[in-house]
Design an enzyme around this catalytic site. Structure first.
Site, PDB file in Angstrom:
ATOM      1  N   ASP A  24      -1.969  22.144 -10.660  1.00 48.84           N
ATOM      2  CA  ASP A  24      -0.541  21.851 -10.527  1.00 48.84           C
ATOM      3  C   ASP A  24       0.014  21.704 -11.939  1.00 48.84           C
ATOM      4  OD1 ASP A  24       1.989  21.079  -9.348  1.00 48.84           O
ATOM      5  OD2 ASP A  24       1.516  19.007  -9.825  1.00 48.84           O
ATOM      6  N   SER A  25       1.341  21.599 -12.018  1.00 46.15           N
ATOM      7  CA  SER A  25       1.967  21.392 -13.324  1.00 46.15           C
ATOM      8  C   SER A  25       1.729  19.968 -13.844  1.00 46.15           C
ATOM      9  CB  SER A  25       3.468  21.636 -13.194  1.00 46.15           C
ATOM     10  OG  SER A  25       4.002  20.757 -12.227  1.00 46.15           O
ATOM     11  N   CYS A  74       0.840  23.630  -6.134  1.00 41.74           N
ATOM     12  CA  CYS A  74       2.169  23.568  -6.734  1.00 41.74           C
ATOM     13  C   CYS A  74       3.016  24.566  -5.962  1.00 41.74           C
ATOM     14  CB  CYS A  74       2.060  23.965  -8.206  1.00 41.74           C
ATOM     15  SG  CYS A  74       3.638  24.146  -9.041  1.00 41.74           S
ATOM     16  N   GLU A 115       6.241  11.462 -11.760  1.00 45.12           N
ATOM     17  CA  GLU A 115       5.345  11.425 -12.934  1.00 45.12           C
ATOM     18  C   GLU A 115       5.395  10.038 -13.592  1.00 45.12           C
ATOM     19  OE1 GLU A 115       3.451  14.040 -14.715  1.00 45.12           O
ATOM     20  OE2 GLU A 115       3.663  15.325 -12.948  1.00 45.12           O
ATOM     21  N   CYS A 158       7.453  20.400  -2.564  1.00 43.90           N
ATOM     22  CA  CYS A 158       6.991  20.212  -3.943  1.00 43.90           C
ATOM     23  C   CYS A 158       5.890  19.171  -3.834  1.00 43.90           C
ATOM     24  CB  CYS A 158       8.124  19.707  -4.823  1.00 43.90           C
ATOM     25  SG  CYS A 158       7.576  19.161  -6.461  1.00 43.90           S
ATOM     26  N   HIS A 188       4.810  17.037  -5.762  1.00 42.76           N
ATOM     27  CA  HIS A 188       5.108  15.714  -6.312  1.00 42.76           C
ATOM     28  C   HIS A 188       5.783  14.806  -5.265  1.00 42.76           C
ATOM     29  CE1 HIS A 188       4.427  17.514 -10.267  1.00 42.76           C
ATOM     30  NE2 HIS A 188       4.553  16.325 -10.826  1.00 42.76           N
TER      31      HIS A 188
HETATM   32  N1  DGL Z   1       4.533  19.993  -8.153  1.00 43.97           N
HETATM   33  C1  DGL Z   1       5.187  21.221  -8.366  1.00 43.97           C
HETATM   34  C2  DGL Z   1       5.639  21.874  -7.099  1.00 43.97           C
HETATM   35  O1  DGL Z   1       5.003  21.675  -6.090  1.00 43.97           O
HETATM   36  C3  DGL Z   1       6.154  21.438  -9.456  1.00 43.97           C
HETATM   37  C4  DGL Z   1       6.832  20.373 -10.175  1.00 43.97           C
HETATM   38  C5  DGL Z   1       7.365  20.942 -11.449  1.00 43.97           C
HETATM   39  O2  DGL Z   1       6.541  21.175 -12.332  1.00 43.97           O
HETATM   40  O3  DGL Z   1       8.561  21.210 -11.555  1.00 43.97           O
HETATM   41  O4  DGL Z   1       6.582  22.610  -7.072  1.00 43.97           O
END
Ligand code: DGL
Length: 272
Positions: A11-12, A74, A153, A185, A187
């Site tokens: 993931d990012s 992600c 985050e 997402c 996150h």
């Molecule tokens: N967690 C990521 C997603 O599912 C991306 C969050 C990001 O880096 O903008 O899209």
């Protein structure tokens, strides 16, 4: 042995840990190598070309760690890079969008589905396309919520500011009478409590990590790569920068101690 290799997850940032958590409960005996690209987060506001390039680098890194399959934990990367990754690498690659879309279609009763995600995922209409491919009569309302990523985050999982921002982002969707909301997402499940309270208890939240973990299990079975191990798998964490909150948020979220988080040099990732 091929079967005893770990599963790679990237993931990012920390968002993919929500997927790791689900994988740990669906496939407790599998080992996992996690890579969080914390030096280059967020992906959601970057161009498709950049996200594809980063996704290729991350997958190559995980393959160097000898993984047997890669989970693109992600949604942003899944929505723009999945085809390219599948063309480039010869291991099973599982994304977030199709499993999340399928689960949403199964759950909705009034045929109105909301989707929240990063700007990239929403502007690519990844979920609308995947949902309408299954059932073209469903109504889908998508909304980008970019500030949710830094809040997650930061570990602001129940903060007043998070409530205020969620109120602002979700008010449009509240008026659409949706009964299902895709957390598009990885996150966002970190902020699930706030999102649930703001959107209303009658709306079912879809966690793409839950949906995709089942797809990972089925895929490993299908290709004969499920581990034979009888003991719980190991977890290995790599990040491209070590933010002070990574270990703390990760431990809080996974509910277990993390002994080591190894930093990978971004220059090293892009060198090959
Ligand atoms: N967690 C990521 C997603 O599912 C991306 C969050 C990001 O880096 O903008 O899209």
């Amino acid at each position: 042995m091929e079967k005893e290799k770990p599963i790679g997850v990237f993931d990012s940032g920390i968002g993919g840990l929500t997927v790791v958590k689900r994988l740990m409960s669906v496939l407790p005996r599998e080992s996992i190598v996690y890579f969080g690209d914390t030096a280059r987060v967020p992906y959601g506001s970057k161009s498709n070309e950049t996200v594809i390039e980063y996704s290729i680098q991350n997958t190559r890194f995980l393959l160097q760690k000898n993984v047997k399959a890669v989970v693109v934990a992600c949604n942003t990367a899944s929505s723009v890079a999945l085809d390219e990754l599948r063309k480039t690498f010869n291991v099973p690659i599982i994304g977030m969008i199709e499993p999340g879309a399928e689960m949403a279609v199964k759950k909705t009763k009034n045929n109105k589905i909301g989707v929240i995600g990063t700007r990239a995922t929403v502007s690519n209409k990844a979920y609308s396309r995947a949902i309408n491919k299954i059932n073209s009569s469903l109504e889908i309302f998508e909304k980008a919520c970019p500030l949710f990523v830094p809040l997650a985050e930061e570990g602001w999982i129940n903060h007043k500011a998070t409530y205020e921002i969620a109120e602002e982002y979700l008010k449009e969707l509240r008026e659409k009478n949706i009964d299902t909301l895709v957390l598009g997402c990885t996150h966002y499940p970190i902020l699930a409590e706030v999102i649930q309270n703001v959107i209303g208890k009658h709306v079912e939240l879809i966690d793409s990590g839950v949906a995709s973990s089942e797809v990972v299990r089925d895929e490993l079975r299908r290709v004969g790569l499920e581990t034979n191990s009888a003991v719980p798998g190991n977890l290995f964490f790599y990040v491209s920068d070590i933010p002070t909150t990574f270990k703390q948020v990760a431990e809080l979220f996974l509910g277990r101690d993390i002994t080591e988080v190894i930093k990978v040099d971004v220059a090293e990732l892009s060198r090959h």
